[in-house]
Design a protein around this motif. Sequence first.
Motif: not given
Length: 240
Positions: A25, A28-37, A77
């Motif tokens: 983790y 930052w936002l884009s990293h959070d998104i792909v990690t959550s997916i 990411e």
Amino acid sequence: STSSCFGAAPPGTADRSQTQIRLAYRGWLSHDIVTSITDILLKEWLGYDVIIVDASSASTSTWGPEIVAGWYDLDMEQWQYQQAAFREYVLRDGSVLDFGPIGFAGRSGMFLAGARSLLTQEPYADYFRFYQDANNALSVGLPQFGETDLKGFLGENFPVCTGMPWCDAGATEGYWTPPQCAGAGTNASDCVEFYMVTPSWDTAYFEQLTLNHNLKAVHGYYGWGLPDLLKERVAAGKPG
């Protein structure tokens, strides 16, 4: 035929919970998104035991030794695509696998909150020379150094700027003050403030740009509270 991922079982029915996968983790936002997916796919569709590892306080440049040491298995990411590290861990040792692009490109930059109205008032506010004279930036409402109470804002998390040779001590602890804001005949209050997250993001990149281009700006490091600070300024009609 059966899926190579799911086998004969439909998605979500296989139990692979004895296999743990650790995801980094970063915060930052884009990293959070792909990690959550990835978390959802691995856990809910493929049945793995997924652990989220907080790597947000470390520099992303240490991905190689951290993965090899087993701190986490996947960093979804990664911006620190250095040639030396890639050659060592991916090409030479084979200790880290590169799965390739995730589908979008990123670009580091300094951004203006409330930029639409600001640029209508001052079209050159997104040009670096605009910040070589702090009066330009101050005239359109950009924050003057000292306007925001960094220590009070961060509370027990102060200071964020630590562990780097450019982080200030003393009266300006928590900031980085470039020579053009601290030299003879000037002081930090003559400069605007650039809001930063942590000194480990784009390590020394924007500090060096500020120094090289003689920008009259002190860098203040607000950690993960920075989005809230920017929302407050925009809501108050102030750019940031």
